[in-house]
Design a protein around this motif. Structure first.
Motif, PDB file in Angstrom:
ATOM      1  N   GLU A 132       0.652  -1.218   0.089  1.00 37.34           N
ATOM      2  CA  GLU A 132       0.135  -0.071   0.168  1.00 37.34           C
ATOM      3  C   GLU A 132       0.689   1.080  -0.103  1.00 37.34           C
ATOM      4  O   GLU A 132       1.962   1.112   0.425  1.00 37.34           O
ATOM      5  N   SER A 133       0.416   2.283  -0.488  1.00 37.94           N
ATOM      6  CA  SER A 133       0.896   3.682  -0.462  1.00 37.94           C
ATOM      7  C   SER A 133      -0.296   4.649  -0.248  1.00 37.94           C
ATOM      8  O   SER A 133      -1.504   4.459  -0.871  1.00 37.94           O
ATOM      9  N   GLY A 134       0.163   5.736   0.123  1.00 43.59           N
ATOM     10  CA  GLY A 134      -0.539   7.018   0.027  1.00 43.59           C
ATOM     11  C   GLY A 134      -1.239   7.340   1.448  1.00 43.59           C
ATOM     12  O   GLY A 134      -1.873   8.526   1.443  1.00 43.59           O
ATOM     13  N   GLY A 135      -0.905   6.764   2.439  1.00 47.67           N
ATOM     14  CA  GLY A 135      -1.471   7.275   3.485  1.00 47.67           C
ATOM     15  C   GLY A 135      -0.781   8.410   4.221  1.00 47.67           C
ATOM     16  O   GLY A 135       0.291   8.817   3.542  1.00 47.67           O
ATOM     17  N   GLY A 136      -1.452   9.220   5.318  1.00 41.65           N
ATOM     18  CA  GLY A 136      -0.715  10.266   5.793  1.00 41.65           C
ATOM     19  C   GLY A 136      -1.636  10.981   6.799  1.00 41.65           C
ATOM     20  O   GLY A 136      -2.724  10.469   7.176  1.00 41.65           O
ATOM     21  N   LEU A 137      -1.213  12.414   6.928  1.00 43.67           N
ATOM     22  CA  LEU A 137      -1.917  13.222   7.652  1.00 43.67           C
ATOM     23  C   LEU A 137      -2.869  14.223   7.066  1.00 43.67           C
ATOM     24  O   LEU A 137      -2.036  14.708   5.953  1.00 43.67           O
ATOM     25  N   VAL A 138      -4.029  14.385   7.286  1.00 41.49           N
ATOM     26  CA  VAL A 138      -4.763  15.338   6.423  1.00 41.49           C
ATOM     27  C   VAL A 138      -5.963  15.904   7.485  1.00 41.49           C
ATOM     28  O   VAL A 138      -6.307  15.342   8.460  1.00 41.49           O
ATOM     29  N   GLN A 139      -6.291  17.156   7.217  1.00 43.03           N
ATOM     30  CA  GLN A 139      -7.338  17.928   7.956  1.00 43.03           C
ATOM     31  C   GLN A 139      -8.594  17.284   7.676  1.00 43.03           C
ATOM     32  O   GLN A 139      -8.939  17.139   6.281  1.00 43.03           O
ATOM     33  N   ALA A 140      -9.541  17.702   8.292  1.00 45.29           N
ATOM     34  CA  ALA A 140     -10.815  17.281   8.270  1.00 45.29           C
ATOM     35  C   ALA A 140     -11.446  17.974   6.860  1.00 45.29           C
ATOM     36  O   ALA A 140     -11.225  19.164   6.828  1.00 45.29           O
ATOM     37  N   GLY A 141     -12.173  17.038   6.205  1.00 45.42           N
ATOM     38  CA  GLY A 141     -12.612  17.697   4.810  1.00 45.42           C
ATOM     39  C   GLY A 141     -11.600  17.472   3.703  1.00 45.42           C
ATOM     40  O   GLY A 141     -12.034  17.986   2.663  1.00 45.42           O
ATOM     41  N   VAL A 170     -19.126   5.246   4.958  1.00 47.66           N
ATOM     42  CA  VAL A 170     -18.069   6.016   3.795  1.00 47.66           C
ATOM     43  C   VAL A 170     -18.906   6.332   2.423  1.00 47.66           C
ATOM     44  O   VAL A 170     -18.347   7.008   1.544  1.00 47.66           O
ATOM     45  N   LYS A 171     -20.046   5.857   2.241  1.00 46.25           N
ATOM     46  CA  LYS A 171     -20.786   5.725   1.058  1.00 46.25           C
ATOM     47  C   LYS A 171     -20.998   7.387   0.874  1.00 46.25           C
ATOM     48  O   LYS A 171     -21.349   8.284   1.696  1.00 46.25           O
ATOM     49  N   GLY A 172     -20.904   7.772  -0.371  1.00 48.08           N
ATOM     50  CA  GLY A 172     -20.977   9.129  -0.998  1.00 48.08           C
ATOM     51  C   GLY A 172     -19.723   9.986  -0.582  1.00 48.08           C
ATOM     52  O   GLY A 172     -19.423  11.117  -1.237  1.00 48.08           O
ATOM     53  N   ARG A 173     -18.758   9.539  -0.132  1.00 46.64           N
ATOM     54  CA  ARG A 173     -17.367   9.978   0.344  1.00 46.64           C
ATOM     55  C   ARG A 173     -16.077   9.380  -0.170  1.00 46.64           C
ATOM     56  O   ARG A 173     -15.302   9.872  -0.845  1.00 46.64           O
ATOM     57  N   PHE A 174     -16.165   8.104  -0.426  1.00 45.37           N
ATOM     58  CA  PHE A 174     -15.146   7.176  -0.828  1.00 45.37           C
ATOM     59  C   PHE A 174     -15.430   6.460  -2.102  1.00 45.37           C
ATOM     60  O   PHE A 174     -16.733   6.172  -2.096  1.00 45.37           O
ATOM     61  N   ALA A 175     -14.614   6.305  -2.817  1.00 47.32           N
ATOM     62  CA  ALA A 175     -14.614   5.450  -4.322  1.00 47.32           C
ATOM     63  C   ALA A 175     -13.673   4.580  -4.218  1.00 47.32           C
ATOM     64  O   ALA A 175     -12.242   4.898  -4.144  1.00 47.32           O
ATOM     65  N   ILE A 176     -13.887   3.323  -4.491  1.00 48.53           N
ATOM     66  CA  ILE A 176     -12.848   2.549  -4.957  1.00 48.53           C
ATOM     67  C   ILE A 176     -12.806   2.171  -6.462  1.00 48.53           C
ATOM     68  O   ILE A 176     -13.540   2.126  -7.396  1.00 48.53           O
ATOM     69  N   SER A 177     -11.499   2.122  -6.880  1.00 50.81           N
ATOM     70  CA  SER A 177     -11.444   1.847  -8.469  1.00 50.81           C
ATOM     71  C   SER A 177     -10.201   0.979  -8.595  1.00 50.81           C
ATOM     72  O   SER A 177      -9.402   0.723  -7.711  1.00 50.81           O
ATOM     73  N   ARG A 178     -10.440   0.149  -9.660  1.00 51.88           N
ATOM     74  CA  ARG A 178      -9.395  -0.825  -9.842  1.00 51.88           C
ATOM     75  C   ARG A 178      -8.665  -0.874 -11.394  1.00 51.88           C
ATOM     76  O   ARG A 178      -9.476  -0.584 -12.269  1.00 51.88           O
ATOM     77  N   ASP A 179      -7.086  -1.084 -11.270  1.00 48.96           N
ATOM     78  CA  ASP A 179      -6.840  -1.305 -12.908  1.00 48.96           C
ATOM     79  C   ASP A 179      -6.565  -2.614 -13.033  1.00 48.96           C
ATOM     80  O   ASP A 179      -5.361  -3.260 -12.358  1.00 48.96           O
ATOM     81  N   TYR A 180      -7.114  -3.565 -13.779  1.00 53.30           N
ATOM     82  CA  TYR A 180      -6.968  -4.776 -13.729  1.00 53.30           C
ATOM     83  C   TYR A 180      -5.593  -5.058 -14.206  1.00 53.30           C
ATOM     84  O   TYR A 180      -5.026  -6.144 -14.044  1.00 53.30           O
ATOM     85  N   ALA A 181      -5.230  -4.396 -15.326  1.00 53.31           N
ATOM     86  CA  ALA A 181      -3.874  -4.577 -16.269  1.00 53.31           C
ATOM     87  C   ALA A 181      -2.814  -4.450 -15.112  1.00 53.31           C
ATOM     88  O   ALA A 181      -1.790  -5.147 -15.434  1.00 53.31           O
ATOM     89  N   LYS A 182      -2.849  -3.558 -14.242  1.00 55.03           N
ATOM     90  CA  LYS A 182      -1.847  -3.442 -13.287  1.00 55.03           C
ATOM     91  C   LYS A 182      -1.963  -4.036 -11.767  1.00 55.03           C
ATOM     92  O   LYS A 182      -1.045  -3.695 -10.867  1.00 55.03           O
ATOM     93  N   ASN A 183      -2.915  -4.971 -11.805  1.00 58.76           N
ATOM     94  CA  ASN A 183      -2.957  -5.404 -10.317  1.00 58.76           C
ATOM     95  C   ASN A 183      -3.409  -4.410  -9.458  1.00 58.76           C
ATOM     96  O   ASN A 183      -2.607  -4.695  -8.293  1.00 58.76           O
ATOM     97  N   THR A 184      -3.740  -3.182  -9.540  1.00 63.22           N
ATOM     98  CA  THR A 184      -3.744  -2.335  -8.576  1.00 63.22           C
ATOM     99  C   THR A 184      -5.138  -1.811  -8.150  1.00 63.22           C
ATOM    100  O   THR A 184      -5.983  -1.812  -8.962  1.00 63.22           O
ATOM    101  N   VAL A 185      -5.467  -1.771  -7.158  1.00 65.41           N
ATOM    102  CA  VAL A 185      -6.445  -0.974  -6.425  1.00 65.41           C
ATOM    103  C   VAL A 185      -6.427   0.263  -5.759  1.00 65.41           C
ATOM    104  O   VAL A 185      -5.383   0.452  -5.097  1.00 65.41           O
TER     105      VAL A 185
END
Length: 121
Positions: free
Chosen positions: A6-15, A63-78
């Motif tokens: 995994e990658s991309g985590g971190g600290l973020v402000q609300a909103g 998380v409905k309406g706020r989060f979205a999951i997507s997938r790149d099948y060719a790159k085995n990435t989500v």
């Protein structure tokens, strides 16, 4: 050997927004469902979002309406695109995949090492 990183985590402000990414690699013949779970201190790991091989998605009510999951099948990435983040979204986020390991010759459930997401108020 199958690995999820995994990658991309971190600290973020609300909103604010963050995008998590997870790449699966190794002895992969096929990937069925891929998804994201999270675990906050003192709580059980819970499903956040999941996408099947056919593209069907499922989300936790929180998380409905706020989060979205997507997938790149060719790159085995989500990816998990997180918007309008709230302090209660703070947790360690884990990538998950149901993967056919062609070295072992069977399906298995695999997990990443986790990435911390912290949302400040």
């Amino acid at each position: 050997q199958v690995q999820l990183v995994e990658s991309g985590g971190g600290l973020v402000q609300a909103g604010g927004s963050l995008t998590l990414s997870c790449v699966a690699s190794g002895s992969i013949f096929r990937i069925d469902a891929q998804g994201w779970y999270r675990q906050a201190p003192g709580t059980q790991r819970e499903l956040v979002a999941q996408v099947t091989a056919g593209g069907s998605t499922d989300y936790a009510d929180s998380v409905k309406g706020r989060f979205a999951i997507s997938r790149d099948y060719a790159k085995n990435t989500v990816h998990l695109h997180m918007n309008s983040l709230k302090p209660e979204d703070t947790a360690v986020y884990y990538c998950n995949g149901r993967i056919y390991n062609d070295m072992r010759g069977g399906w298995g459930e695999y997990w990443g090492q986790g990435t911390q997401v912290t949302v400040s108020s």
